[in-house]
Motif scaffolding. Structure first.
Motif, PDB file in Angstrom:
ATOM      1  N   TRP A   1       0.836  -1.202   0.000  1.00 66.46           N
ATOM      2  CA  TRP A   1       0.000   0.000   0.000  1.00 66.46           C
ATOM      3  C   TRP A   1       0.874   1.256   0.000  1.00 66.46           C
ATOM      4  N   LYS A   2       1.934   1.242   0.815  1.00 68.89           N
ATOM      5  CA  LYS A   2       2.838   2.396   0.859  1.00 68.89           C
ATOM      6  C   LYS A   2       3.585   2.567  -0.453  1.00 68.89           C
ATOM      7  N   TRP A   3       3.965   1.448  -1.090  1.00 72.34           N
ATOM      8  CA  TRP A   3       4.637   1.529  -2.382  1.00 72.34           C
ATOM      9  C   TRP A   3       3.703   2.146  -3.422  1.00 72.34           C
ATOM     10  N   GLU A   4       2.451   1.632  -3.461  1.00 73.71           N
ATOM     11  CA  GLU A   4       1.494   2.096  -4.458  1.00 73.71           C
ATOM     12  C   GLU A   4       1.091   3.546  -4.246  1.00 73.71           C
ATOM     13  N   SER A   5       1.020   3.979  -2.993  1.00 76.89           N
ATOM     14  CA  SER A   5       0.627   5.357  -2.720  1.00 76.89           C
ATOM     15  C   SER A   5       1.788   6.326  -2.915  1.00 76.89           C
ATOM     16  N   GLY A   6       2.982   5.805  -3.107  1.00 76.35           N
ATOM     17  CA  GLY A   6       4.141   6.657  -3.340  1.00 76.35           C
ATOM     18  C   GLY A   6       4.765   7.207  -2.075  1.00 76.35           C
ATOM     19  N   GLN A   7       4.308   6.729  -0.931  1.00 76.29           N
ATOM     20  CA  GLN A   7       4.875   7.205   0.336  1.00 76.29           C
ATOM     21  C   GLN A   7       6.284   6.669   0.538  1.00 76.29           C
ATOM     22  N   VAL A   8       6.521   5.477   0.032  1.00 79.53           N
ATOM     23  CA  VAL A   8       7.806   4.806   0.242  1.00 79.53           C
ATOM     24  C   VAL A   8       8.227   4.166  -1.081  1.00 79.53           C
TER      25      VAL A   8
END
Length: 147
Positions: free
Chosen positions: A112-119
């Motif tokens: 989820w963090k990868w897809e949202s661009g947070q990480v």
């Protein structure tokens, strides 16, 4: 009387030199032993380095089989992570985030963090990402079933 003091000083310095000579001899002996031990350790490190290099070459020679599975890339093109492409690929596979995370070998929260661009993924995880991005839908579902 001054002659007595001078004689006493000479005798003290003679005895001191004699004692120091004993200590220095022991130190020289130990120093020689340490130097020879250091030299043998250097030789061992050199031999181990050579073995490591040959092992790395052997591994490099055996990995072209894995490289054949990887699709050919355009020369000079650097592979990079893209959150939107990951999300689009997951949706084209028809997978949930949990399923895609299982395919990548990560947690759902990480995906989820990868897809949202947070990480962005660590360098160690990028290879899994690139492998998943090169898969087709059938291959991805087959890989998911085997995990």
């Amino acid at each position: 009387m001054p002659n007595f003091a001078q004689s006493l000083k000479q005798e003290i310095s003679r005895i001191a030199r004699k004692e120091v000579r004993k200590d220095i001899a022991a130190l020289r002996k130990a120093s020689t032993a340490y130097r020879s031990e250091i030299a043998s350790l250097k030789r061992a490190v050199k031999d181990l380095s050579a073995q490591l290099r040959s092992a790395q070459k052997a591994v490099a020679r055996s990995t072209p089989a894995a490289a054949e599975e990887e699709p050919t890339r355009r020369p000079g093109r650097k592979r990079t992570f893209n959150a939107e492409r990951l999300k689009a690929k997951r949706q084209s596979f028809g997978m949930s985030q949990a399923q895609m995370a299982q395919l990548l070998g990560i947690s759902s929260l990480s995906l989820w963090k990868w897809e949202s661009g947070q990480v962005t993924p660590r360098a160690s995880m990028l290879e899994r990402y690139f492998v998943a991005m090169s898969m087709g839908k059938r291959k991805a579902w087959k890989a998911l079933e085997t995990t």
